[in-house]
Motif scaffolding. Sequence first.
Motif, short mmCIF file in Angstrom:
data_model
loop_
_atom_site.label_atom_id
_atom_site.label_comp_id
_atom_site.label_asym_id
_atom_site.label_seq_id
_atom_site.Cartn_x
_atom_site.Cartn_y
_atom_site.Cartn_z
N GLU A 238 0.82 -1.21 0.00
CA GLU A 238 0.00 0.00 0.00
C GLU A 238 0.86 1.26 0.00
O GLU A 238 0.62 2.18 -0.79
N TYR B 169 0.85 8.39 -6.84
CA TYR B 169 0.85 9.83 -6.60
C TYR B 169 1.99 10.53 -7.35
O TYR B 169 1.77 11.60 -7.93
N ASN C 60 0.80 8.06 5.72
CA ASN C 60 0.37 6.68 5.59
C ASN C 60 1.55 5.73 5.85
O ASN C 60 1.42 4.71 6.53
N ARG D 136 -1.33 15.83 -0.92
CA ARG D 136 -1.44 14.43 -1.38
C ARG D 136 -0.15 13.67 -1.05
O ARG D 136 -0.19 12.56 -0.52
N GLY E 180 0.63 10.55 1.67
CA GLY E 180 1.40 9.33 1.40
C GLY E 180 2.46 9.10 2.46
O GLY E 180 2.66 7.97 2.93
N ASN F 298 2.67 1.52 -3.46
CA ASN F 298 1.72 1.72 -4.55
C ASN F 298 1.13 3.12 -4.53
O ASN F 298 0.92 3.73 -5.57
N ILE F 299 0.86 3.64 -3.32
CA ILE F 299 0.39 5.03 -3.22
C ILE F 299 1.48 5.98 -3.70
O ILE F 299 1.20 6.91 -4.47
N GLU F 300 2.70 5.77 -3.26
CA GLU F 300 3.80 6.63 -3.71
C GLU F 300 3.91 6.61 -5.23
O GLU F 300 4.00 7.66 -5.87
N ASP G 295 -8.80 14.15 -5.44
CA ASP G 295 -7.90 13.00 -5.45
C ASP G 295 -8.52 11.88 -6.27
O ASP G 295 -9.62 11.42 -5.96
N PHE H 222 -7.75 8.81 -6.44
CA PHE H 222 -7.73 7.50 -5.79
C PHE H 222 -8.65 7.44 -4.57
O PHE H 222 -9.29 6.42 -4.34
N TYR I 276 -3.42 3.80 -10.22
CA TYR I 276 -3.07 3.08 -8.99
C TYR I 276 -2.93 1.61 -9.36
O TYR I 276 -3.91 0.96 -9.71
#
Length: 154
Positions: free
Chosen positions: A49, A57, A129, A122, A126, A52-54, A110, A112, A68
């Motif tokens: 997670e 984004y 998170n 944003r 990340g 994948n977010i990094e 956003d 996602f 994503y």
Amino acid sequence: MFLTKNDFLEIMEGNRRLTLRAIESFPDDKFFEYTPDKKLRPFSEMIKEIVNIENGYIHGVALDKWEYKDVFEGANKKEEFLQISQEVRDQTRRLFEEMNEERLKVVMQDPFFGPEMSHFARLQYGLENEIHHRGQGFTYLRLLGIEPPEFYVR
């Protein structure tokens, strides 16, 4: 802006070094399987997670390509997770160099997760998170009887 984009990248870098050391601290099998409760995910799923977010984004913010996807597809070894995490961070560094600070001020919904926010917010999400899930990983390590990496060493 209180922080420059390079200041923020340096904060991200220190946090990633600590996250990578947390991954390295896990025994291979525990990284993929261990959860202290069936409602929780293994640390490997949290790393997916985070990265994948990094990846989503940074491509969206820098290139306006919002996707994503699971960059870990097919990866099933801790070494592969470390390598992929490093490759995504290498991309982030390159794309950060190409971005100007004005780009980080752009506000949009956003793609996602929904809420409207600036690109800087944003990227900050990340990072937060990552910090949150790394904290969970530290707890898992302690429950396994393993001392987590020193938090203050970045």
